[in-house]
Design an enzyme around this catalytic site. Structure first.
Site, mmCIF file in Angstrom:
data_model
loop_
_atom_site.group_PDB
_atom_site.id
_atom_site.type_symbol
_atom_site.label_atom_id
_atom_site.label_comp_id
_atom_site.label_asym_id
_atom_site.label_seq_id
_atom_site.Cartn_x
_atom_site.Cartn_y
_atom_site.Cartn_z
ATOM 1 N N GLY A 70 0.797 -1.218 0.000
ATOM 2 C CA GLY A 70 0.000 0.000 0.000
ATOM 3 C C GLY A 70 0.831 1.268 0.000
ATOM 4 N N ASN A 150 -8.399 3.552 8.862
ATOM 5 C CA ASN A 150 -7.770 2.422 9.540
ATOM 6 C C ASN A 150 -7.859 2.485 11.061
ATOM 7 O OD1 ASN A 150 -5.896 4.653 8.836
ATOM 8 N ND2 ASN A 150 -4.468 3.536 10.132
ATOM 9 N N HIS A 200 -1.623 -8.090 2.546
ATOM 10 C CA HIS A 200 -1.617 -8.658 3.899
ATOM 11 C C HIS A 200 -2.813 -8.226 4.743
ATOM 12 C CE1 HIS A 200 -0.129 -5.280 6.549
ATOM 13 N NE2 HIS A 200 0.188 -4.786 5.359
ATOM 14 N N THR A 236 11.875 -7.656 -10.662
ATOM 15 C CA THR A 236 11.334 -8.979 -10.961
ATOM 16 C C THR A 236 10.143 -9.284 -10.048
ATOM 17 O OG1 THR A 236 13.510 -9.760 -11.626
ATOM 18 C CG2 THR A 236 11.875 -11.436 -11.081
ATOM 19 N N CYS A 326 1.479 1.489 11.860
ATOM 20 C CA CYS A 326 2.606 2.170 11.225
ATOM 21 C C CYS A 326 3.206 3.236 12.117
ATOM 22 C CB CYS A 326 2.164 2.792 9.903
ATOM 23 S SG CYS A 326 1.486 1.575 8.770
#
Length: 384
Positions: A70, A150, A200, A236, A326
């Protein structure tokens, strides 16, 4: 055994997702950019996941860009829009309760000379559509509003916001990290130009997400290097994790969001009923009505400091949060609660976030509610 009630921070990985990732790690190790058989097989795996993901938000396959999560998706959308459209204007609109991965890039742009309007919210964490309409100007290039907050669970009226923004020159960006899996998202109906998510949060792997980018808009890449993701994001691809993300998306697509929200509302009722019965003094931050996603319950237990309540619950075997994961290590108070109630509100110092996931059970919630009452009864200050 500990009971996990911090699903807004992250979710336990689904057993089928784990199985899918394990299978891919064992059998599908090719580089999806290689042209021989192993590479083509890996590319097919990535493409299959992309198709599943695009379908769930009503997007085209080539509008999905895989990212590290995110935060990268938000940064890509915000910086990409700002730097590619600065000749049109340098005005940005967002809200005071956005996630740090939106607010911090925007603050950086503000330091670089961009003009930012931070929309106020009411006690429920909702913006005013009138305020948004009044803030839009011809040189507004971006409106960034999260789908679901959140910390307090507030759902923003994305369809109405999208309709307003569509009448302007601005791009509409939505941080849907908490929205995906909890509410229905339709980028066409909601007129969303850019949408960020993280695997997640829906029982998928960490360090993986996607950015939806409307094909009608062009953005410079944030990550430079190779030509992966149709030259839009170098690096990748993590094939096993992407396969797991596709599996997680497949699972949430089969879940009735109305029934899921009803389950979470039932969990909220169990907790609040237990508090009421024990006459515990509390306040609900953000509310529990239709304007909220019921997977989040933010409570102030009157007279009990956040850190003390959280630590007491942790020692009793219950995982809850004091706010956004966070910023959990920060001494700064919740910017969301400050925006809703003011910097002087005692709620800022006495609130915890309880967040549910689809694996939680009635028995777990009942056990938690009883423990919460036990702890609150012991710690709560008599305010009479």
């Amino acid at each position: 055994m500990d009971i996990y009630l911090d699903n807004a921070a992250t979710t336990p990985m689904s057993p089928t997702v784990i199985a899918k990732i394990t299978q891919e790690m064992k059998n599908d190790f090719g580089n999806p950019s290689s042209t021989y058989g192993l590479g083509r097989a890996a590319r097919h795996t990535v493409d299959q996941a992309r198709t599943k993901i695009a379908k769930v938000i009503n997007a085209a396959d080539n509008e999905i860009i895989f990212t590290s999560g995110g935060s990268e998706s938000n940064n890509t959308a915000i910086f990409g829009t700002a730097y590619s459209r600065q000749k049109i204007g340098k005005k940005i609109i967002t809200t005071k309760i956005e996630h740090p991965s939106v607010l911090e890039p925007i603050k950086k742009l503000e330091r670089e000379g961009y003009e930012v309007t931070y929309l106020d919210v009411n006690h429920n964490g909702q913006i005013s559509l009138v305020d948004l309409k009044n803030a839009l100007t011809p040189d507004t290039i971006l409106v960034s509003v999260m789908a679901v907050n959140n910390e307090v669970g507030t759902i923003n009226p994305l369809t109405e916001i999208g309709a307003l923004v569509a009448q302007s020159n601005a791009y509409f960006h939505v941080d849907a990290v908490q929205g995906l899996g909890n509410i229905e998202l339709d980028v066409k109906k909601m007129k969303i130009d850019l949408l960020s998510t993280s695997a997640h949060k829906i029982n998928g792997p960490k360090f993986l997400g996607f950015l939806f980018k409307n094909n009608q808009i062009k953005l410079p890449s944030l990550i430079l290097g190779g030509e992966q993701e149709l030259k839009r994001r170098a690096g990748t691809e993590n094939v096993p994790a992407i396969a797991g993300f596709g599996e997680a998306i497949k699972e949430i697509e089969q879940i009735d969001k109305i029934k899921l929200q009803a389950k979470y509302a039932h969990f909220q009722h169990l907790i609040l009923a237990e508090l009421d019965q024990a006459k515990i003094k509390y306040q609900i931050n953000g509310g529990t009505g239709a304007h909220c996603s019921h997977h989040v319950l933010n409570l102030r237990i009157n007279g009990v400091a956040t850190t003390l309540l959280q630590t007491s619950l942790d020692l009793a075997g219950f995982a809850v949060s004091g706010g956004s994961a966070c910023t959990a290590g920060s001494l700064e108070p919740s910017h969301v609660l400050i925006a809703c109630y003011g910097a002087d509100s005692i709620r800022v110092e006495e609130s915890v976030r309880i967040s549910f996931g689809r694996y939680n059970t009635d028995e777990e919630i009942e056990s938690f509610a009883k423990q919460l009452v036990k702890i609150a009864s012991k710690l709560q200050v008599n305010e009479n």
